[in-house]
Write a protein that holds these residues in place. Structure first.
Motif, PDB file in Angstrom:
ATOM      1  N   GLY A  84       0.743  -1.166  -0.021  1.00 23.11           N
ATOM      2  CA  GLY A  84       0.029   0.111   0.104  1.00 23.11           C
ATOM      3  C   GLY A  84       0.918   1.314   0.068  1.00 23.11           C
ATOM      4  O   GLY A  84       0.308   2.436  -0.178  1.00 23.11           O
ATOM      5  N   LEU A  85       2.068   1.078   0.207  1.00 20.98           N
ATOM      6  CA  LEU A  85       3.260   2.290   0.100  1.00 20.98           C
ATOM      7  C   LEU A  85       3.052   3.158  -1.397  1.00 20.98           C
ATOM      8  O   LEU A  85       3.361   4.347  -1.241  1.00 20.98           O
ATOM      9  CB  LEU A  85       4.578   1.848   0.251  1.00 20.98           C
ATOM     10  N   ILE A  86       2.642   2.641  -2.357  1.00 22.19           N
ATOM     11  CA  ILE A  86       2.202   3.298  -3.618  1.00 22.19           C
ATOM     12  C   ILE A  86       1.261   4.289  -3.403  1.00 22.19           C
ATOM     13  O   ILE A  86       1.345   5.005  -4.291  1.00 22.19           O
ATOM     14  CB  ILE A  86       1.767   2.038  -4.667  1.00 22.19           C
ATOM     15  N   VAL A  87       0.451   4.066  -2.520  1.00 20.08           N
ATOM     16  CA  VAL A  87      -0.361   5.653  -2.344  1.00 20.08           C
ATOM     17  C   VAL A  87       0.290   6.508  -2.012  1.00 20.08           C
ATOM     18  O   VAL A  87       0.275   7.744  -2.643  1.00 20.08           O
ATOM     19  CB  VAL A  87      -1.579   5.041  -1.361  1.00 20.08           C
ATOM     20  N   PRO A  88       0.966   6.671  -0.693  1.00 18.87           N
ATOM     21  CA  PRO A  88       1.681   7.918  -0.608  1.00 18.87           C
ATOM     22  C   PRO A  88       3.136   8.092  -1.536  1.00 18.87           C
ATOM     23  O   PRO A  88       3.386   9.323  -2.021  1.00 18.87           O
ATOM     24  CB  PRO A  88       2.398   7.838   0.930  1.00 18.87           C
ATOM     25  N   ILE A  89       3.494   7.122  -1.943  1.00 17.16           N
ATOM     26  CA  ILE A  89       4.611   7.352  -3.033  1.00 17.16           C
ATOM     27  C   ILE A  89       4.162   7.948  -4.344  1.00 17.16           C
ATOM     28  O   ILE A  89       4.499   8.932  -4.937  1.00 17.16           O
ATOM     29  CB  ILE A  89       5.211   5.876  -3.355  1.00 17.16           C
ATOM     30  N   GLY A  90       2.781   7.300  -4.636  1.00 13.30           N
ATOM     31  CA  GLY A  90       2.226   7.976  -5.974  1.00 13.30           C
ATOM     32  C   GLY A  90       1.783   9.301  -5.900  1.00 13.30           C
ATOM     33  O   GLY A  90       1.624  10.156  -6.715  1.00 13.30           O
ATOM     34  N   ALA A  91       1.568   9.749  -4.631  1.00 10.92           N
ATOM     35  CA  ALA A  91       0.886  11.101  -4.420  1.00 10.92           C
ATOM     36  C   ALA A  91       2.050  12.053  -4.575  1.00 10.92           C
ATOM     37  O   ALA A  91       2.199  13.153  -5.136  1.00 10.92           O
ATOM     38  CB  ALA A  91       0.317  11.293  -2.887  1.00 10.92           C
ATOM     39  N   TRP A  92       3.392  11.499  -4.108  1.00  3.37           N
ATOM     40  CA  TRP A  92       4.684  12.329  -4.075  1.00  3.37           C
ATOM     41  C   TRP A  92       4.929  12.431  -5.609  1.00  3.37           C
ATOM     42  O   TRP A  92       5.305  13.552  -6.053  1.00  3.37           O
ATOM     43  CB  TRP A  92       5.847  11.613  -3.272  1.00  3.37           C
ATOM     44  N   VAL A  93       4.679  11.447  -6.351  1.00  2.00           N
ATOM     45  CA  VAL A  93       5.026  11.241  -7.914  1.00  2.00           C
ATOM     46  C   VAL A  93       4.373  12.476  -8.616  1.00  2.00           C
ATOM     47  O   VAL A  93       4.843  13.059  -9.353  1.00  2.00           O
ATOM     48  CB  VAL A  93       4.923  10.020  -8.645  1.00  2.00           C
ATOM     49  N   LEU A  94       3.083  12.206  -8.195  1.00  2.00           N
ATOM     50  CA  LEU A  94       1.870  13.575  -8.826  1.00  2.00           C
ATOM     51  C   LEU A  94       2.465  14.583  -8.485  1.00  2.00           C
ATOM     52  O   LEU A  94       2.542  15.482  -9.219  1.00  2.00           O
ATOM     53  CB  LEU A  94       0.809  13.171  -8.373  1.00  2.00           C
ATOM     54  N   HIS A  95       2.853  15.044  -7.276  1.00  2.00           N
ATOM     55  CA  HIS A  95       3.051  16.225  -6.916  1.00  2.00           C
ATOM     56  C   HIS A  95       4.468  16.866  -7.367  1.00  2.00           C
ATOM     57  O   HIS A  95       4.374  17.941  -8.245  1.00  2.00           O
ATOM     58  CB  HIS A  95       3.187  16.489  -5.404  1.00  2.00           C
ATOM     59  N   THR A  96       5.531  15.941  -7.519  1.00  2.00           N
ATOM     60  CA  THR A  96       6.799  16.485  -7.940  1.00  2.00           C
ATOM     61  C   THR A  96       6.727  16.602  -9.690  1.00  2.00           C
ATOM     62  O   THR A  96       7.257  17.458 -10.107  1.00  2.00           O
ATOM     63  CB  THR A  96       7.760  15.313  -7.680  1.00  2.00           C
ATOM     64  N   ALA A  97       5.922  15.639 -10.388  1.00  2.00           N
ATOM     65  CA  ALA A  97       5.761  15.791 -11.885  1.00  2.00           C
ATOM     66  C   ALA A  97       5.125  16.892 -12.208  1.00  2.00           C
ATOM     67  O   ALA A  97       5.444  17.621 -13.160  1.00  2.00           O
ATOM     68  CB  ALA A  97       5.038  14.385 -12.165  1.00  2.00           C
ATOM     69  N   CYS A  98       3.963  17.351 -11.578  1.00  2.00           N
ATOM     70  CA  CYS A  98       2.986  18.502 -11.742  1.00  2.00           C
ATOM     71  C   CYS A  98       3.868  19.887 -11.550  1.00  2.00           C
ATOM     72  O   CYS A  98       4.109  20.737 -12.445  1.00  2.00           O
ATOM     73  CB  CYS A  98       1.841  18.692 -10.880  1.00  2.00           C
ATOM     74  N   LEU A  99       4.720  19.708 -10.325  1.00  2.00           N
ATOM     75  CA  LEU A  99       5.555  20.933 -10.260  1.00  2.00           C
ATOM     76  C   LEU A  99       6.867  21.095 -11.535  1.00  2.00           C
ATOM     77  O   LEU A  99       6.838  22.220 -12.019  1.00  2.00           O
ATOM     78  CB  LEU A  99       6.414  20.794  -9.120  1.00  2.00           C
ATOM     79  N   GLN A 100       7.189  19.986 -11.877  1.00  2.00           N
ATOM     80  CA  GLN A 100       8.326  19.984 -12.958  1.00  2.00           C
ATOM     81  C   GLN A 100       7.590  20.532 -14.309  1.00  2.00           C
ATOM     82  O   GLN A 100       8.003  21.262 -15.005  1.00  2.00           O
ATOM     83  CB  GLN A 100       9.134  18.758 -13.033  1.00  2.00           C
ATOM     84  N   ALA A 101       6.456  19.968 -14.629  1.00  2.00           N
ATOM     85  CA  ALA A 101       5.572  20.125 -15.658  1.00  2.00           C
ATOM     86  C   ALA A 101       5.406  21.827 -15.803  1.00  2.00           C
ATOM     87  O   ALA A 101       5.354  22.348 -16.708  1.00  2.00           O
ATOM     88  CB  ALA A 101       4.620  19.728 -15.984  1.00  2.00           C
TER      89      ALA A 101
END
Ligand code: C2E
Ligand code: CA
Ligand code: CA
Ligand code: CA
Length: 278
Positions: A84-101
């Motif tokens: 289930g760690l993919i849930v917080p990791i996935g949220a981090w990925v989304l946030h980081t990728a959106c900032l970069q974009a």
């Protein structure tokens, strides 16, 4: 024979123990990684087939472990999903990728969107829609500059719920893409039922182009069908000139693969140029 059977058995359990130890080590390591900022995103350019220009990128997760060095997702995504760690990791990925974009978008080039992989567990266990809505608000990224790559297995695990979330996301204006297209069992059904804008042809079909007749027929058919449904087609794993020219002839819209570039650190990637200009 009996002796050998016994040894095999011991060997087998030993191997299982080792494997569960490794899983535990990875699970602990991932929890630590989240808190201690060891996760990174690399970005693989997506190239517009006609112009050859970089118009976007797929975010790919990396783990910079202080002792093990750079760890690739094949070694930890499965554990992250099971725990289930993919849930917080996935949220981090989304946030980081959106900032970069957001920074790429502000460069005013032909930047279209950043593609982010989303796991089935993120649909089932988190309020994915709220997370994404909030992430877009926090980062100021317009919804259509984010594309979510969803695999068919995500859809298969819980079709009703997934469809509902996808419809919410579509209404928000987020782009949706079916990843590894053609490798699942019911690709065609999903194309008809799910609100997606693009499909990503799996590398296994691109790999044997242009010599393998079966791959050629399949890729041609996928592109024709997708275009008939007004969907955008991306091919992944493009490595050779011959694969590139076949895909170009078939009017595949965008391309991704080592022929253009491997995944890069964000500061290495420039939008609106060709990968030859690196
Ligand atoms: P994927 O989504 O199918 O991503 C494509 C994989 O192919 C990436 O491996 C990429 O580095 C690799 N690749 C790109 N071009 C080529 C090529 O020309 N030839 C070959 N042989 N390979 C190529 P990577 O980065 O190791 O990621 C592996 C898988 O891990 C991804 O497969 C995806 O399923 C998963 N993954 C990566 N990042 C994330 C993430 O943030 N969240 C989730 N849920 N899954 C992720
Ligand atoms: Ca992907
Ligand atoms: Ca893929
Ligand atoms: Ca793939």
């Amino acid at each position: 024979a009996k002796e050998r059977g016994k040894n095999n058995y011991q060997f087998y359990t030993l191997e299982m123990t080792e494997r569960s130890m490794e899983r535990l080590t990875i699970e602990r390591g991932l929890r630590h990684a989240l808190v201690h900022d060891e996760l990174r995103l690399h970005y693989q350019p997506q190239v517009d087939t006609d112009s050859g220009l970089i118009i976007g990128a797929e975010a790919l997760l990396r783990w910079h472990h202080p002792e093990w060095g750079l760890v690739y997702p094949d070694r930890f995504i499965a554990v992250a999903e099971e725990t289930g760690l993919i849930v917080p990791i996935g949220a981090w990925v989304l946030h980081t990728a959106c900032l970069q974009a957001k920074t790429w978008l502000e460069q005013k080039g032909p930047f279209k969107c950043v593609a982010v992989n989303v796991s089935p567990r993120q649909f089932v266990e988190s309020n994915l829609f709220e997370t994404i809505k909030q992430t877009l608000a926090e980062t100021g990224l317009p919804p259509d500059a984010l594309e979510l790559e969803i695999t068919e297995s995500a859809v298969m695990q819980d079709p009703e719920n997934t469809l509902r979330v996808l419809q919410q996301l579509q209404a928000l204006g987020v782009r949706l893409s079916i990843d590894d297209f053609g490798t699942g069992y019911s690709s065609l059904t999903y194309l008809r039922r799910f609100p997606v804008q693009s499909v990503k042809i799996d590398r296994s079909f691109v790999m044997d182009l242009p010599n393998d007749e079966g791959s050629k027929t399949l890729v041609r058919a996928i592109i024709a069908l997708a275009h008939e449904l007004k969907l955008h087609v991306v091919a992944e794993g493009v490595e050779t000139d011959a694969q590139f020219s076949f895909l170009k002839t078939q009017q595949c819209d965008a391309l991704q693969g080592y022929m253009f570039s491997k995944p890069l650190e964000p500061q290495q990637l420039k939008i609106g140029i060709t990968t030859a200009e690196f």
